[in-house]
Structure formats: structure tokens, C-alpha cells
Design a protein around this motif. Structure first.
Motif, mmCIF file in Angstrom:
data_model
loop_
_atom_site.group_PDB
_atom_site.id
_atom_site.type_symbol
_atom_site.label_atom_id
_atom_site.label_comp_id
_atom_site.label_asym_id
_atom_site.label_seq_id
_atom_site.Cartn_x
_atom_site.Cartn_y
_atom_site.Cartn_z
ATOM 1 N N UNK A 1 57.417 35.253 -1.159
ATOM 2 C CA UNK A 1 58.743 34.709 -0.891
ATOM 3 C C UNK A 1 59.330 34.148 -2.173
ATOM 4 N N UNK A 2 60.542 34.600 -2.570
ATOM 5 C CA UNK A 2 61.312 35.722 -2.044
ATOM 6 C C UNK A 2 60.452 36.987 -2.046
ATOM 7 N N UNK A 3 60.736 37.879 -1.113
ATOM 8 C CA UNK A 3 59.800 38.968 -0.910
ATOM 9 C C UNK A 3 59.921 40.047 -1.983
ATOM 10 N N UNK A 4 58.974 40.008 -2.900
ATOM 11 C CA UNK A 4 58.815 41.074 -3.890
ATOM 12 C C UNK A 4 57.545 41.796 -3.450
ATOM 13 N N UNK B 1 54.561 35.564 -16.019
ATOM 14 C CA UNK B 1 53.167 35.196 -15.816
ATOM 15 C C UNK B 1 52.875 35.014 -14.339
ATOM 16 N N UNK C 1 66.679 38.362 -16.488
ATOM 17 C CA UNK C 1 66.756 37.873 -15.105
ATOM 18 C C UNK C 1 65.359 37.513 -14.640
ATOM 19 N N UNK C 2 65.225 36.364 -13.984
ATOM 20 C CA UNK C 2 63.900 36.006 -13.518
ATOM 21 C C UNK C 2 63.897 35.704 -12.029
ATOM 22 N N UNK C 3 62.771 36.030 -11.421
ATOM 23 C CA UNK C 3 62.548 35.678 -10.025
ATOM 24 C C UNK C 3 61.165 35.034 -9.972
ATOM 25 N N UNK C 4 61.078 33.957 -9.189
ATOM 26 C CA UNK C 4 59.796 33.265 -9.059
ATOM 27 C C UNK C 4 59.353 33.428 -7.613
ATOM 28 N N UNK C 5 58.287 34.158 -7.421
ATOM 29 C CA UNK C 5 57.868 34.459 -6.067
ATOM 30 C C UNK C 5 56.460 33.930 -5.818
ATOM 31 N N UNK C 6 56.235 33.446 -4.598
ATOM 32 C CA UNK C 6 54.946 32.838 -4.272
ATOM 33 C C UNK C 6 54.319 33.512 -3.068
ATOM 34 N N UNK D 1 56.112 34.485 -12.005
ATOM 35 C CA UNK D 1 57.412 34.400 -12.655
ATOM 36 C C UNK D 1 57.642 35.745 -13.333
ATOM 37 N N UNK E 1 58.871 45.170 -9.071
ATOM 38 C CA UNK E 1 59.931 44.478 -9.801
ATOM 39 C C UNK E 1 59.795 44.922 -11.249
ATOM 40 N N UNK F 1 51.712 32.220 -7.882
ATOM 41 C CA UNK F 1 53.119 32.004 -8.220
ATOM 42 C C UNK F 1 53.429 32.914 -9.396
#
Lengths: 184, 216
Positions: free
Chosen positions: B130-133, B157, B204-209, B197, B151, B195
Motif C-alpha cells: 500500500x499504495x499497491x505496487x 531502497x 518521482x517517488x512512491x513509498x510503499x509498505x 522507496x 514500477x 518499506x
């Protein structure tokens, strides 16, 4: 030890302790997120002019960026941003559809360290709330409304500095006592 | 007179030993063995090199069950050396540290590596994020594993944490065709929180957990 020596020793101890207490404060930590608009975990019903992040100290104007991501992880907007003091902001994208979003930032602290983190919010403009709930976006409900800001470890131990100061003071007391004994 | 002189000298010394203002935090520069590596023979010690001198708060070596092995940590300037009380066994070893830099900032971290032959990874698993990658982990057993993200990241990292370990394990992200990957060692069974990043070429970055569960 005469009382004069002890007094002098105590004075030095007090001074050295004070020196340490002032010098050993835990100095600069990385910039920490203090507030954001939208607030992390909030529901936005009226589009603000921008998405903004405010930190606890000034940021370096060095490759700071903000990204807006949809619930499915796709990037909706992304821009290099110029910090204004402690704040960076990204203009709210026109015609942003209702849904769950993540706004992620990458900024450079005053100490030169990059700091990344993100907030989540739901955008539900008046009138389309129903369509959000009904939207074919099952992932929307599982979006964790959590603060994914980089965990900031606790600062150092100021008592350590104080302890060392006291220790040095004690050593000085003993030194002075020894000197007096030698002279006597 | 002499006393005053001695006091002045001691006072100056005191000022010299008080901590100089430093503005950078200590970072882990490298370790031997390196994080995520496979080594043929058990190392007699594990070395961490930091970007500046640090003081040691805590360190530990964990075996492949996540159980603490007796060890001794010693700092020499910017280098922390962890020496196990008895030779490390084949399998997976993890070393954790908590250190404080001159500016009083405390950092912690960990590395994991495999001694001998890596074991089989087991069945790949997808990780709900989540967000779903869309995320896939190459196995279900502890060992060398690769996370693949749908992605197109070129850097970033992946940070793994476990409730049974202080510090976290960091894997660098690199591009892999139209997706991105990160490889490293997850050292023992249980639930691991990830987590990631992910940063693409445009910045553009997305941080997904998400969470992955490993079985022994």
C-alpha cells in the motif's frame, strides 16, 4: 585535603560540568516533518491550492521533490520543488479525480542528508462522495492511513556528556589535592 | 601563581576535549562481510566502517534462528568490530549495531549474510503493498531473496524490519527492464515488514509498505 582545596575543586567541577552541559547538547538531527496539508490520514472535500510539507528546520534547495501517487501506485504528479524556508509545496493538480492518494516527498535537510517520507489522504470532493464509495477500486479501502515518515531515531544521551564533565571535575579535585600534599 | 597556571592549562585542555560541533551524522559506509553477501568461510569478526568516529551503544550477532550469539563489540575511531565468542556456524548471520555520532545523533542498522551455500528460496510469494505496487518476493524461506516491483524505478531502497531484531536491513533498488529489483538476505523466519522507496528516472517517488512471511 584542606577545605580551601575542596572548595576550589568543587568550583572547577561546577565549571567543567557547565562547560559540558552547554557543549554536549545533541545538535542537528535530520529535518523532521512537522505538518502537512492535507493532514496525514485526512479526507479532503475541498481541493486546496497546493499540497505542502512543513519541516522543523530550513531545507536545502537541492533536488527536493514531491510526488503524488494514486492508490494503485501510479504517479499522478511529480515536480522538483524549490523550498521556501521550511516548506515545500506542489500545486494541486487540476481535475484530480476522487480517490485515495499518497503524497511523497524527498527533501534535503540543512545537514545535507536526504529525507524521504509520505502522507496519505482521501480526496472526496462534494457531490462525488458517493461515486468514491462505489468506485471499482477495491484497493482504496485497504490503503493504510499511516504516517510513513522516516523514523527519526532519538538523539544522543546528554547525561553522558554531563557524566564525563563530573568525572573530569573529580580528577581535577584529586590532582589539586595531590599537588597540595606534595607542597606540604 | 603556579596553581593558577595549572588551572589555566587544565581549563584549556578541558575545552579541547569537549565535543567539537559536528554537523553531519555518522552513516554506515561499508561492512565486511557486506550486507546480503554469500561468504565461503565464517569470518572471525564483522567490521562496520562509519563516515566518522562513533561511540558504541549496542551491538549483537544473531544466528539463523534470530537468537543472540555471545559477541564483543569494540570501536576504534570510525570502525566497529564485532567478534563472536565462538566461531560462527554455517547458515545465515546477522549483525546489528546502535552507535552515536559526535553530534549526539543515534543511528542503528543491521547486515545479514550467508556463510557457506545458500539454501533453497522456496516458493515465490506476492507481497500486498500500500499504495499497491505489484510486488513479488523470490522465495518463502530465509536466505538470499529478490523483491521485484512493477514500477519503473531506477533507484531507491527497500528497508526490512522484524519485531525480533533492532535495526533494519536495507537493500538498494535498481532498474530491471520495465520493473525494478532489490536483492539481499532476509535472515530468519517470521513476519518481515517492508518499506520500499522507489524513485524513477524523473525523480518521482512512491513509498510503499507491505509484509512478507517466511517459513523455516
Amino acid at each position: 585535603m584542606s577545605s580551601r582545596t575542596i572548595k576550589r575543586g568543587l568550583a572547577i567541577l561546577a565549571i567543567s560540568t557547565t562547560v559540558w552541559a552547554f557543549s554536549a547538547t545533541s545538535a542537528s538531527a535530520h529535518s523532521k516533518l512537522e505538518s502537512s496539508n492535507p493532514v496525514d490520514g485526512s479526507v479532503v472535500t475541498e481541493a486546496p491550492a497546493s499540497i505542502s510539507f512543513t519541516f522543523d528546520e530550513d531545507l536545502l534547495a537541492d533536488a527536493d521533490s514531491i510526488s503524488l501517487n494514486a492508490a494503485d501506485g501510479t504517479n499522478v504528479a511529480n515536480a522538483k520543488v524549490q523550498p521556501a524556508g521550511k516548506t515545500v509545496e506542489l500545486p494541486w493538480p487540476a481535475d484530480l479525480p476522487a480517490g485515495n492518494y499518497q503524497a511523497a516527498y524527498r527533501v534535503v535537510s540543512a545537514d545535507g542528508h536526504p529525507v524521504t517520507g509520505a502522507i496519505s489522504f482521501a480526496y472526496a470532493p462534494a457531490g462525488v462522495t458517493a461515486s468514491v464509495a462505489a468506485s471499482a477500486q477495491p484497493s482504496a479501502s485497504v490503503i493504510a492511513i499511516s504516517n510513513t515518515t522516516e523514523p527519526e531515531s532519538t538523539g544522543g544521551n546528554p547525561w553522558l556528556g554531563l557524566g564525563i564533565g563530573v568525572l573530569i571535575g573529580l580528577v581535577l579535585v584529586v590532582l589539586f589535592a595531590a599537588m597540595r600534599r606534595k607542597r606540604a | 601563581m603556579r596553581k593558577a597556571l595549572v588551572a589555566a592549562v587544565l581549563g584549556s585542555l578541558l575545552l579541547l576535549v569537549s565535543p567539537a560541533p559536528a554537523y553531519a551524522h555518522a552513516d554506515l559506509v561499508r561492512s565486511t562481510p557486506s550486507n546480503g553477501s554469500v561468504v565461503a568461510k565464517a569470518p572471525s569478526s564483522i567490521r562496520f566502517t562509519f563516515s566518522e568516529a562513533v561511540t558504541l551503544d549496542d551491538s549483537s550477532i544473531l544466528d539463523s534462528a534470530g537468537v543472540v550469539e555471545p559477541s564483543r563489540g569494540a570501536i576504534n575511531g570510525a570502525v566497529l568490530t564485532l567478534t563472536p565468542a565462538s566461531a560462527l556456524r554455517s547458515g545465515i548471520s546477522t549483525a546489528t549495531f546502535t552507535v552515536t555520532s559526535d553530534d549526539g545523533h543515534q543511528i542503528d542498522g543491521a547486515i545479514s549474510f550467508v556463510i557457506g551455500k545458500p539454501s533453497t528460496a522456496g516458493t515465490p510469494q506476492s507481497v500486498v503493498t500500500s499504495p499497491s505496487v505489484a510486488t513479488r518476493l523470490s522465495g518463502s524461506h530465509p536466505g538470499v531473496l529478490t523483491a521485484t516491483f512493477a514500477n519503473k524505478a531506477t533507484s531507491g531502497e527497500v528497508v526490512w524490519t522484524s519485531p525480533s531484531m533492532t535495526g533494519s536491513l536495507t537493500w538498494p533498488v535498481h532498474a530491471k527492464g520495465k520493473s525494478s529489483q532489490a536483492t539481499g538476505v532476509l535472515p530468519f523466519a517470521g513476519a518481515w515488514t517492508m518499506k520500499a522507496t522507489l524513485i524513477n528516472a524523473k525523480g518521482a517517488l512512491v513509498i510503499t509498505s507491505g509484509t512478507a512471511t517466511l517459513t523455516p
